[in-house]
Scaffold this motif. Structure first.
Motif, PDB file in Angstrom:
ATOM      1  N   GLU A  54      12.894  -6.316  -2.757  1.00 29.50           N
ATOM      2  CA  GLU A  54      11.475  -6.178  -3.184  1.00 29.50           C
ATOM      3  C   GLU A  54      10.552  -5.120  -2.395  1.00 29.50           C
ATOM      4  OE1 GLU A  54       9.464  -9.775  -2.956  1.00 29.50           O
ATOM      5  OE2 GLU A  54       9.650  -9.925  -0.776  1.00 29.50           O
ATOM      6  N   HIS A  55       9.319  -4.949  -2.892  1.00 30.24           N
ATOM      7  CA  HIS A  55       8.458  -4.040  -2.255  1.00 30.24           C
ATOM      8  C   HIS A  55       8.043  -4.431  -0.878  1.00 30.24           C
ATOM      9  CE1 HIS A  55       5.758  -6.704  -4.254  1.00 30.24           C
ATOM     10  NE2 HIS A  55       4.966  -6.513  -3.258  1.00 30.24           N
ATOM     11  N   THR A  56       7.708  -3.869  -0.219  1.00 24.76           N
ATOM     12  CA  THR A  56       7.157  -4.313   1.256  1.00 24.76           C
ATOM     13  C   THR A  56       5.851  -3.233   1.660  1.00 24.76           C
ATOM     14  OG1 THR A  56       7.990  -4.899   3.470  1.00 24.76           O
ATOM     15  CG2 THR A  56       8.877  -2.907   2.721  1.00 24.76           C
ATOM     16  N   SER A  57       5.484  -3.600   2.955  1.00 26.22           N
ATOM     17  CA  SER A  57       4.460  -2.586   3.567  1.00 26.22           C
ATOM     18  C   SER A  57       4.541  -2.961   5.039  1.00 26.22           C
ATOM     19  CB  SER A  57       2.990  -3.170   3.169  1.00 26.22           C
ATOM     20  OG  SER A  57       2.600  -4.330   3.374  1.00 26.22           O
ATOM     21  N   VAL A  58       3.712  -2.196   5.913  1.00 27.77           N
ATOM     22  CA  VAL A  58       3.901  -2.562   7.247  1.00 27.77           C
ATOM     23  C   VAL A  58       2.271  -2.537   7.834  1.00 27.77           C
ATOM     24  CG1 VAL A  58       4.473  -1.981   9.868  1.00 27.77           C
ATOM     25  CG2 VAL A  58       6.175  -1.708   7.831  1.00 27.77           C
ATOM     26  N   HIS A  59       1.895  -3.730   8.298  1.00 29.78           N
ATOM     27  CA  HIS A  59       0.553  -3.740   8.891  1.00 29.78           C
ATOM     28  C   HIS A  59       0.711  -3.563  10.449  1.00 29.78           C
ATOM     29  CE1 HIS A  59      -3.102  -5.114  10.198  1.00 29.78           C
ATOM     30  NE2 HIS A  59      -2.891  -6.382  10.724  1.00 29.78           N
ATOM     31  N   TRP A  60      -0.092  -2.832  11.045  1.00 34.24           N
ATOM     32  CA  TRP A  60      -0.199  -2.513  12.380  1.00 34.24           C
ATOM     33  C   TRP A  60      -1.197  -3.554  12.981  1.00 34.24           C
ATOM     34  CZ3 TRP A  60       4.130   0.065  12.288  1.00 34.24           C
ATOM     35  CH2 TRP A  60       4.564   0.907  11.167  1.00 34.24           C
ATOM     36  N   HIS A  61      -0.767  -4.654  13.382  1.00 34.09           N
ATOM     37  CA  HIS A  61      -1.495  -5.638  13.729  1.00 34.09           C
ATOM     38  C   HIS A  61      -2.232  -5.403  15.021  1.00 34.09           C
ATOM     39  CE1 HIS A  61      -1.994 -10.357  13.969  1.00 34.09           C
ATOM     40  NE2 HIS A  61      -2.348 -10.048  14.994  1.00 34.09           N
ATOM     41  N   GLY A  62      -3.778  -5.430  15.002  1.00 33.89           N
ATOM     42  CA  GLY A  62      -4.304  -5.015  16.105  1.00 33.89           C
ATOM     43  C   GLY A  62      -4.925  -3.664  16.481  1.00 33.89           C
ATOM     44  N   LEU A  63      -4.241  -2.731  15.642  1.00 36.80           N
ATOM     45  CA  LEU A  63      -4.465  -1.268  16.172  1.00 36.80           C
ATOM     46  C   LEU A  63      -5.793  -0.794  15.144  1.00 36.80           C
ATOM     47  CD1 LEU A  63      -0.816   0.018  16.069  1.00 36.80           C
ATOM     48  CD2 LEU A  63      -2.408   0.095  18.006  1.00 36.80           C
ATOM     49  N   ILE A  64      -6.454   0.263  15.723  1.00 39.42           N
ATOM     50  CA  ILE A  64      -7.567   0.671  15.202  1.00 39.42           C
ATOM     51  C   ILE A  64      -7.250   1.913  14.397  1.00 39.42           C
ATOM     52  CG2 ILE A  64      -9.985   1.622  15.533  1.00 39.42           C
ATOM     53  CD1 ILE A  64      -9.414  -1.625  16.357  1.00 39.42           C
ATOM     54  N   LEU A  65      -7.245   1.890  13.054  1.00 37.74           N
ATOM     55  CA  LEU A  65      -6.600   3.370  12.420  1.00 37.74           C
ATOM     56  C   LEU A  65      -7.403   3.253  11.015  1.00 37.74           C
ATOM     57  CD1 LEU A  65      -5.056   0.842  10.720  1.00 37.74           C
ATOM     58  CD2 LEU A  65      -2.968   1.440  11.938  1.00 37.74           C
ATOM     59  N   PRO A  66      -7.264   4.383  10.134  1.00 35.97           N
ATOM     60  CA  PRO A  66      -7.852   4.398   8.805  1.00 35.97           C
ATOM     61  C   PRO A  66      -7.353   3.409   8.063  1.00 35.97           C
ATOM     62  CG  PRO A  66      -6.779   6.547   9.572  1.00 35.97           C
ATOM     63  CD  PRO A  66      -6.547   5.618  10.653  1.00 35.97           C
ATOM     64  N   SER A  67      -8.377   2.841   7.180  1.00 38.70           N
ATOM     65  CA  SER A  67      -8.034   1.814   6.072  1.00 38.70           C
ATOM     66  C   SER A  67      -6.896   2.016   5.290  1.00 38.70           C
ATOM     67  CB  SER A  67      -9.388   1.521   5.375  1.00 38.70           C
ATOM     68  OG  SER A  67      -9.138   0.595   4.340  1.00 38.70           O
ATOM     69  N   GLY A  68      -6.549   3.189   4.954  1.00 36.64           N
ATOM     70  CA  GLY A  68      -5.569   3.449   4.009  1.00 36.64           C
ATOM     71  C   GLY A  68      -4.233   3.407   4.793  1.00 36.64           C
ATOM     72  N   MET A  69      -4.253   3.315   6.220  1.00 34.17           N
ATOM     73  CA  MET A  69      -2.889   3.123   6.847  1.00 34.17           C
ATOM     74  C   MET A  69      -2.445   1.834   7.372  1.00 34.17           C
ATOM     75  SD  MET A  69      -1.792   6.290   7.197  1.00 34.17           S
ATOM     76  CE  MET A  69      -2.021   7.862   6.691  1.00 34.17           C
ATOM     77  N   ASP A  70      -3.547   0.907   6.864  1.00 35.40           N
ATOM     78  CA  ASP A  70      -3.529  -0.513   7.535  1.00 35.40           C
ATOM     79  C   ASP A  70      -2.350  -1.415   7.194  1.00 35.40           C
ATOM     80  OD1 ASP A  70      -4.909  -2.651   9.251  1.00 35.40           O
ATOM     81  OD2 ASP A  70      -5.590  -3.602   7.482  1.00 35.40           O
ATOM     82  N   GLY A  71      -1.726  -1.141   5.968  1.00 40.71           N
ATOM     83  CA  GLY A  71      -0.552  -1.631   5.584  1.00 40.71           C
ATOM     84  C   GLY A  71      -0.726  -2.904   4.692  1.00 40.71           C
ATOM     85  N   VAL A  72      -1.786  -3.419   4.094  1.00 44.03           N
ATOM     86  CA  VAL A  72      -2.038  -4.362   3.383  1.00 44.03           C
ATOM     87  C   VAL A  72      -1.749  -3.979   1.907  1.00 44.03           C
ATOM     88  CG1 VAL A  72      -3.532  -6.157   2.400  1.00 44.03           C
ATOM     89  CG2 VAL A  72      -3.689  -5.280   5.069  1.00 44.03           C
ATOM     90  N   GLY A  73      -0.492  -4.342   1.336  1.00 41.98           N
ATOM     91  CA  GLY A  73      -0.036  -4.206   0.153  1.00 41.98           C
ATOM     92  C   GLY A  73      -0.976  -4.180  -1.049  1.00 41.98           C
ATOM     93  N   GLY A  74      -1.431  -3.368  -1.807  1.00 44.18           N
ATOM     94  CA  GLY A  74      -2.503  -3.568  -2.858  1.00 44.18           C
ATOM     95  C   GLY A  74      -3.678  -3.273  -2.430  1.00 44.18           C
ATOM     96  N   LEU A  75      -4.110  -3.451  -1.310  1.00 45.46           N
ATOM     97  CA  LEU A  75      -5.367  -2.987  -0.714  1.00 45.46           C
ATOM     98  C   LEU A  75      -5.633  -1.646  -0.079  1.00 45.46           C
ATOM     99  CD1 LEU A  75      -8.524  -4.166  -0.282  1.00 45.46           C
ATOM    100  CD2 LEU A  75      -7.452  -4.987   2.066  1.00 45.46           C
ATOM    101  N   SER A  76      -4.576  -1.686   1.023  1.00 48.32           N
ATOM    102  CA  SER A  76      -4.704  -0.301   1.665  1.00 48.32           C
ATOM    103  C   SER A  76      -3.928   0.933   1.111  1.00 48.32           C
ATOM    104  CB  SER A  76      -3.939  -0.492   2.993  1.00 48.32           C
ATOM    105  OG  SER A  76      -4.365  -1.505   3.741  1.00 48.32           O
ATOM    106  N   HIS A  77      -2.826   0.379   0.215  1.00 43.45           N
ATOM    107  CA  HIS A  77      -2.006   1.226  -0.600  1.00 43.45           C
ATOM    108  C   HIS A  77      -1.078   0.584  -1.302  1.00 43.45           C
ATOM    109  CE1 HIS A  77       1.320   0.323   2.114  1.00 43.45           C
ATOM    110  NE2 HIS A  77       0.737   0.555   3.286  1.00 43.45           N
ATOM    111  N   LYS A  78      -0.338   1.271  -2.067  1.00 47.21           N
ATOM    112  CA  LYS A  78       0.736   0.716  -3.043  1.00 47.21           C
ATOM    113  C   LYS A  78       1.784   0.019  -2.115  1.00 47.21           C
ATOM    114  CE  LYS A  78      -0.237   3.552  -7.175  1.00 47.21           C
ATOM    115  NZ  LYS A  78       0.312   4.519  -8.159  1.00 47.21           N
TER     116      LYS A  78
END
Length: 448
Positions: free
Chosen positions: A122-146
């Motif tokens: 199935e699809h997945t994503s990676v959230h970089w927990h605790g890091l400060i980064l651009p919203s589009g790189m935050d890894g919340v599927g459907g919110l940050s990116h597909k």
């Protein structure tokens, strides 16, 4: 509808477009090969800024390559088979052939590009927990990116603006994917190697699983009733010891991605809490502990000077978390006589062994047949007998004369003469007991 467009809005929008364009370009270029194995004790980096690598208990650090000044890593999300203990393996989901996934190490100020290839069903994503980064790189599927579809590779790219201990895990079908073991550590070392230096730097993640005896796949719908408590998806006695040279300055980093808190207690020392996932604790604010509670979705790091030689237990202080394959519906038989019942059962089942009449310590010595792919509730032997432990437990082994790059198990510590508790056969002071009408000895003395 008119929107107010400030200089700050303009710069933020421009940065987002540049980042998106960079990801689009790199995702079409050559992707570094994804390692599937690695050394437990990584060597110092041969390129990029210097740092003192962490030692991930029963784990490894993911190699990187430098490309145009950017550190490139390649994570592969895939089904894996993880040996949790000798004779017991779980079918999990992880990264690069392991669960817990490999540790990512970089340095404050680095720009990193992390390719994530999805080999899950199935699809997945990676959230970089605790890091400060651009919203589009935050890894919340459907919110940050597909979501990353099966068979596809996405590229995450961002600057590491702070040092500390962080984690990575999916934010897509999170309940299932994290319950299946998808998680890893992300260590960002300080830009200045002289900041908060240590000689030995250990790290591990806390994870919990509910795997029925005889089976291999976790019950992903479980919320509270877990039966396997692990450090980096290993259980005692198959968790690495923390081997330390006497006199070393030692850091221990612990991250918690289970569904409950864990009070981690270390024997033989007090220590200072020096870091949370929010950042480094100022030296004047670091507080002393012998146990540190690790909240859900958080990490803590503590430090100590290894001045006390010996073998010192380190474990979760929730007693059920130092047991394996716990059955939670077993009645308590303490104080009940099972002699007659045992005789009757043995007529039909000669190998029957009664348990629990005087406690459960006899489980540590018993050798009884178990379902396949199951570990005993208590396991592990020390120099003086069964340790009666499992799950979240290991040993800090402090020794004189260990070389700086030596992490091999030195064996059990031999207590010097006069420093070990032994049977006493001499005179004893009279014991004093409280006499209370509300409390009596069990069983009651005759005639009372």
């Amino acid at each position: 509808m008119m929107h107010k467009f400030s200089r700050r809005n303009f710069l933020a929008a421009g940065a987002t477009l540049v980042a998106a364009e960079a990801v689009a370009q790199t995702s079409q270029g050559a992707v570094p090969e994804a390692p599937a194995t690695g050394a437990a004790v990584p060597p110092p980096p041969s390129q990029g800024r210097p740092y003192n690598p962490v030692v991930t208990l029963n784990g490894w650090s993911l190699p990187f390559r430098m490309k145009d000044g950017v550190k490139e890593f390649h994570l592969v999300a895939e089904p894996v088979e993880r040996e949790m203990a000798d004779g017991m393996a779980a079918r999990l989901w992880g990264y690069n052939g392991t669960s817990t996934g490999p540790t990512i190490e970089a340095v404050e100020g680095d720009r990193v590009r992390i390719f994530v290839t999805n080999r899950l069903p199935e699809h997945t994503s990676v959230h970089w927990h605790g890091l400060i980064l651009p919203s589009g790189m935050d890894g919340v599927g459907g919110l940050s990116h597909k979501g990353i579809p099966s068979g596809k590779t996405f590229a995450y790219e961002f600057d590491l603006v702070k040092s500390g201990t962080f984690m990575y895990h999916p934010h897509a079908d999170e309940m299932v994917q994290m319950a299946m073991g998808m998680m890893g550590l992300f260590i960002v070392h300080p830009r200045d190697p002289a900041f908060m230096p240590v000689d030995r730097d250990f790290a591990f993640l806390l994870a919990a699983y509910d795997i029925d005896p005889g089976s291999h796949v976790p019950r992903v719908m479980e919320m509270t009733d877990f039966n396997l408590w692990t450090w980096n998806s290993r259980i005692f006695p198959d968790i690495d010891p923390l081997v330390v040279a006497k006199g070393d300055r030692v850091r221990v980093r612990v991250g918690n991605l289970t569904m409950t808190n864990h009070p981690i207690h270390m024997h033989g020392y007090d220590f200072k809490v020096t870091c949370t996932d929010g950042g480094w604790v100022p030296p004047e604010a670091a507080w002393p502990e012998v146990s540190i509670d690790i909240p859900v979705g958080a990490m803590r790091a503590y430090e100590f000077d290894a001045v006390h030689e010996g073998d010192w237990a380190i474990h979760c202080h929730k007693s059920h978390h130092t047991m394996n394959a716990m059955g939670h519906d077993i009645p308590t038989f303490i104080g009940a006589s099972k002699d007659r019942l045992s005789q009757m059962i043995r007529r039909q089942q000669p190998e029957y062994m009664p348990m629990g009449t005087a406690g459960m310590a006899d489980m540590g010595e018993m050798s009884m047949e178990l379902p396949s792919n199951t570990v005993p509730m208590m396991a592990g032997w020390g120099p003086h007998g069964p340790l009666e432990m499992g799950g979240m437990f290991s040993v800090v082994k402090v020794r004189e004369g260990i070389a700086p790059d030596d992490y091999a198990d030195p064996g059990w510590y031999e207590n010097p003469p006069g420093t070990e508790a032994l049977e006493w056969t001499g005179d004893l002071p009279d014991p004093v007991r409280q006499i209370s009408a509300r409390t009596v000895l069990t069983p009651r003395p005759q005639g009372s």
